[in-house]
Scaffold this motif. Sequence first.
Motif, mmCIF file in Angstrom:
data_model
loop_
_atom_site.group_PDB
_atom_site.id
_atom_site.type_symbol
_atom_site.label_atom_id
_atom_site.label_comp_id
_atom_site.label_asym_id
_atom_site.label_seq_id
_atom_site.Cartn_x
_atom_site.Cartn_y
_atom_site.Cartn_z
ATOM 1 N N VAL A 1 -7.540 -0.042 3.709
ATOM 2 C CA VAL A 1 -6.939 -1.253 3.270
ATOM 3 C C VAL A 1 -7.642 -2.363 3.935
ATOM 4 O O VAL A 1 -8.098 -3.412 3.729
ATOM 5 N N TYR B 1 -3.326 2.416 7.689
ATOM 6 C CA TYR B 1 -4.085 2.253 6.433
ATOM 7 C C TYR B 1 -5.521 1.576 6.948
ATOM 8 O O TYR B 1 -5.898 0.528 6.331
ATOM 9 N N LYS C 1 -0.493 -6.032 -3.396
ATOM 10 C CA LYS C 1 -1.520 -5.921 -2.624
ATOM 11 C C LYS C 1 -2.585 -7.047 -2.603
ATOM 12 O O LYS C 1 -3.311 -7.615 -1.723
ATOM 13 N N GLN D 1 0.024 -2.709 -6.782
ATOM 14 C CA GLN D 1 -1.316 -2.972 -6.856
ATOM 15 C C GLN D 1 -1.305 -4.697 -6.777
ATOM 16 O O GLN D 1 -2.002 -5.397 -6.168
ATOM 17 N N HIS E 1 2.529 1.514 -3.490
ATOM 18 C CA HIS E 1 1.833 1.540 -4.671
ATOM 19 C C HIS E 1 2.146 0.392 -5.503
ATOM 20 O O HIS E 1 1.779 0.408 -6.691
ATOM 21 N N GLU F 1 0.808 -1.379 -0.024
ATOM 22 C CA GLU F 1 0.027 0.131 -0.144
ATOM 23 C C GLU F 1 1.014 1.049 0.077
ATOM 24 O O GLU F 1 0.585 2.212 -0.862
#
Length: 397
Positions: free
Chosen positions: A383, A380, A349, A346, A344, A341
Amino acid sequence: MSSFTGVSVVEDHVGSYCRTSAVEAGTDSGYHLLMVNGYSRTKEEKPTGRSISSGAFVVGGYAWLLEYYPNGKNPSCADFISLFLSLVHDDSKVDSKVDATFSFCLVDQVEKQMPMYIHATNKATRFESAGDYSWGISEFLRRDALERSANLKGDSFTIRCDIMVCEDSNTEDPGGHDTKVLVSDLDQHFNILLQTKVGADVTFEVSGETFTAHRCVLAARSKVFMAQLFGPMKEGTSTSGVIHIKDMGANVFRALLRFIYTDSCPEIDNDYMEEEQEMSQGLEEGQEDETIKDDMWLQRLQDLFVAADRYDLQRLKCICEMQLSDNIGASSVMSTLALAEQHHCQGLKEACLKFIQVQSSSCMQTVTTTDGWDHVVSTYPSVLKELFVKLASKQQK
């Protein structure tokens, strides 16, 4: 530049069958795509040791076949996808022999040709058409890692195979001399340059250790170093100037330099030996050495991932991301999720969220007791919301 040699498609609706649209590459290098449609079916139909072959494609005047083993080529790699390359027998060329380098990778998007999970040979390999002389990667990618990754879309994924013919022993130049294309050893020369420090013109201090390097090499490889060393706010320009790197371990910076100079994923296990010994002295009696090594390896991998992002080394960041995705565990998933996260990523993640989504309640108890869980909760919350949505969707199924 490599020439496109065509595409082979594994057709799901007709079983494990491969349809090929081939284009002959007149150059000494080329690449072929193998599109696997219906991955789940290939996994069910082909046991360990059984493969699906691409159609023949031509690179450097030789015909090649790509072999895809959904359940590994042999029992020792049954949890992996294996990929192998072989030279097709040609009646017009008796006992053809050719040296070539090759690499396999997944392509995230066929149109953009974004490479992932790259495995390449460092030296030329001798291929022979007589007999069974296939070469490849037995442990290309764990199946569970593929199934968690964003590369498997709609039960399909695409493999790219690059080949460079390095030597044709039957070819002579107009002067009658044998022509041989030697494998590049550029990385070795740059590594020697780093180790000998010849011509080094910049010094860094990292966690009490000093490192010398070459401004031009660093700037050529990293836009961040370019700005730092040659931009308006350039540092370390005086003779005695030393650039201080904060928030990074010396071993991580050493590995970073080695990657910059050699473009290979650094082997940094030995670099951490002293730290492992110091940390192991403070561990409770009875804790297994293997667990210690795994934790240390994961921590340095995460540190290298952060360093790669900091200096905009996208290839190194991609390599670290792939390894982190392949080694997600209950004790590490939340710390890895936080890194994904923050930086960045993805794909990483999504791999973490998928891992958590399929875990049992007892495993989730382990996840929620980690420091990484507390960090994600406090830092976060968005998230955490995504995670709850995925867990809720699991309950509804």
